[in-house]
Design a protein around this motif. Structure first.
Motif, mmCIF file in Angstrom:
data_model
loop_
_atom_site.group_PDB
_atom_site.id
_atom_site.type_symbol
_atom_site.label_atom_id
_atom_site.label_comp_id
_atom_site.label_asym_id
_atom_site.label_seq_id
_atom_site.Cartn_x
_atom_site.Cartn_y
_atom_site.Cartn_z
ATOM 1 N N ILE A 86 4.143 13.929 -7.866
ATOM 2 C CA ILE A 86 4.723 13.743 -6.528
ATOM 3 C C ILE A 86 4.238 12.433 -5.890
ATOM 4 C CG2 ILE A 86 4.672 14.697 -4.167
ATOM 5 C CD1 ILE A 86 4.942 17.483 -5.501
ATOM 6 N N VAL A 87 2.946 12.148 -6.045
ATOM 7 C CA VAL A 87 2.418 10.890 -5.471
ATOM 8 C C VAL A 87 3.116 9.703 -6.128
ATOM 9 C CG1 VAL A 87 0.389 9.408 -5.288
ATOM 10 C CG2 VAL A 87 0.159 11.856 -4.855
ATOM 11 N N ARG A 88 3.214 9.748 -7.454
ATOM 12 C CA ARG A 88 3.817 8.624 -8.176
ATOM 13 C C ARG A 88 5.286 8.439 -7.775
ATOM 14 N NH1 ARG A 88 1.634 5.600 -12.847
ATOM 15 N NH2 ARG A 88 3.481 4.803 -13.878
ATOM 16 N N TYR A 103 -5.945 9.039 -11.320
ATOM 17 C CA TYR A 103 -6.716 8.486 -10.195
ATOM 18 C C TYR A 103 -5.786 7.661 -9.322
ATOM 19 C CZ TYR A 103 -6.792 4.028 -12.780
ATOM 20 O OH TYR A 103 -6.420 2.874 -13.445
ATOM 21 N N ILE A 104 -6.223 7.417 -8.093
ATOM 22 C CA ILE A 104 -5.432 6.582 -7.177
ATOM 23 C C ILE A 104 -5.976 5.156 -7.248
ATOM 24 C CG2 ILE A 104 -4.723 6.195 -4.785
ATOM 25 C CD1 ILE A 104 -3.593 8.811 -5.935
ATOM 26 N N LEU A 105 -5.097 4.240 -7.605
ATOM 27 C CA LEU A 105 -5.462 2.819 -7.639
ATOM 28 C C LEU A 105 -4.971 2.191 -6.341
ATOM 29 C CD1 LEU A 105 -6.437 0.257 -9.217
ATOM 30 C CD2 LEU A 105 -4.091 0.054 -10.065
ATOM 31 N N SER A 106 -5.905 1.658 -5.558
ATOM 32 C CA SER A 106 -5.531 1.062 -4.279
ATOM 33 C C SER A 106 -4.919 -0.324 -4.487
ATOM 34 C CB SER A 106 -6.778 0.941 -3.391
ATOM 35 O OG SER A 106 -6.469 0.199 -2.237
ATOM 36 N N GLY A 119 0.821 -1.208 0.000
ATOM 37 C CA GLY A 119 0.000 0.000 0.000
ATOM 38 C C GLY A 119 0.858 1.263 0.000
ATOM 39 N N GLY A 120 0.193 2.410 0.185
ATOM 40 C CA GLY A 120 0.864 3.700 0.071
ATOM 41 C C GLY A 120 1.319 4.280 1.398
ATOM 42 N N GLY A 121 0.637 3.891 2.498
ATOM 43 C CA GLY A 121 1.017 4.356 3.833
ATOM 44 C C GLY A 121 1.326 5.846 3.877
HETATM 45 O O1 IP8 Z 1 -2.708 2.025 0.373
HETATM 46 C C1 IP8 Z 1 -2.850 3.616 -2.303
HETATM 47 O O2 IP8 Z 1 -2.749 2.229 -2.124
HETATM 48 P P1 IP8 Z 1 -3.423 1.533 -0.837
HETATM 49 C C2 IP8 Z 1 -1.650 4.169 -3.028
HETATM 50 O O3 IP8 Z 1 -3.206 0.064 -1.071
HETATM 51 C C3 IP8 Z 1 -1.566 5.636 -3.030
HETATM 52 O O4 IP8 Z 1 -4.874 1.866 -0.823
HETATM 53 C C4 IP8 Z 1 -0.767 6.239 -4.084
HETATM 54 C C5 IP8 Z 1 -2.124 6.419 -2.156
#
Ligand code: IP8
Length: 266
Positions: free
Chosen positions: A74-76, A157-160, A46-48
């Motif tokens: 920046i997110v990427r 978009y943000i892919l989880s 995940g992104g934490g």
């Molecule tokens: O934490 C989100 O992934 P998740 C990734 O698995 C970003 O939901 C870029 C926020």
């Protein structure tokens, strides 16, 4: 084959921006390495406090929109940094990691090879997903992650990572899908902190699932995770929620012993 999500709340401290939990990742890596010698494993993280930290700052969410392009970059980049830290630690544990950004697996809506139709629910490129399975079965450990994705017309978009877990489960039918997190599983209530040991999809409506993690999380925290787990288990794959900070529990699950919350596939 086993799919394991390294939850953002385990691999980072979500209350401290850009804090990587190296020791926790190392301990999970050791537990996973023990298994990967006998069974293929695919990891998703995940992104934490990396991806979510900046997604909150730039108000980016899971719906494709014209978010700030600065924010998108920046997110990427923050996810590449987190992924690189994770790959280094997993390599120290002996895993032969195969880094796979999710944009490799998903059609972007204006990609030249894309005919404009949605090919499947997740817009996944089937050959790439199958290839990932071949790579895992060959003794490598693919590592994917939630990310900021290009859409079209300057949208993103943000892919989880939870959605990636659902996508891979539906297409590859692993033996198990395991979500690691910083709590022991799904609680009956936040007050009692009593674990629900087993959930079946039909009974889920009886629980009023709430979440207190959402302010640092743009993809929906526990609520999204439960949705993903329900979807995966109703497709015939057993799912576990387990505390990633207690690696012996992860080892137990990987060896068919119960721990945390079990979403039964029957
Ligand atoms: O934490 C989100 O992934 P998740 C990734 O698995 C970003 O939901 C870029 C926020």
């Amino acid at each position: 084959m086993i799919l394991i999500k390294l939850g953002g709340s385990v691999i980072t401290d979500k209350s401290v921006p850009l804090s990587f939990s190296k020791d926790v990742v190392y301990k999970m890596g050791e537990a996973i390495y023990g298994l990967s010698e006998s069974e293929p494993v695919i990891l998703v993280h995940g992104g934490g406090s990396f991806g979510h930290y900046y997604s909150v700052q730039y108000d980016m969410h899971t719906k494709p929109r014209r978010y700030s392009l600065d924010g998108f970059a920046i997110v990427r980049n923050s996810m590449v940094k987190l992924n690189s830290l994770i790959l280094d630690v997993l390599a120290q544990c002996g895993l032969r990691t195969y880094c796979c950004p999710p944009s490799v697996l998903v059609y972007s809506n204006d990609a030249p090879y894309h005919d404009g139709s949605i090919t499947n629910k997740y817009n996944a490129i089937p050959e790439r997903v199958q290839e990932l399975q071949t790579i895992a079965k060959s003794g490598m450990c693919p590592v994917l992650y939630g990310d900021a994705m290009w859409h079209k017309d300057k949208m993103s978009y943000i892919l989880s990572g939870d959605v990636i877990m659902s996508m891979l489960s539906e297409m590859l039918h692993p033996r198990l899908a395991v979500f690691t997190m910083d709590v022991d599983g799904l609680y009956t209530s936040m007050e009692s902190k009593k674990i629900i040991p087993k959930v079946d999809a039909q009974r889920l409506a009886e629980f009023n699932i709430t979440d207190d993690t959402q302010k640092n999380d743009v993809t929906g925290g526990m609520v999204r995770k439960v949705r993903a787990a329900t979807e995966i288990s109703s497709n015939g794959v057993d799912v576990f929620f387990v505390n990633g900070k207690k690696p012996d529990r992860l080892t137990n699950i990987l060896h068919n012993k119960y721990a945390g919350t079990y979403f039964s596939s029957d």
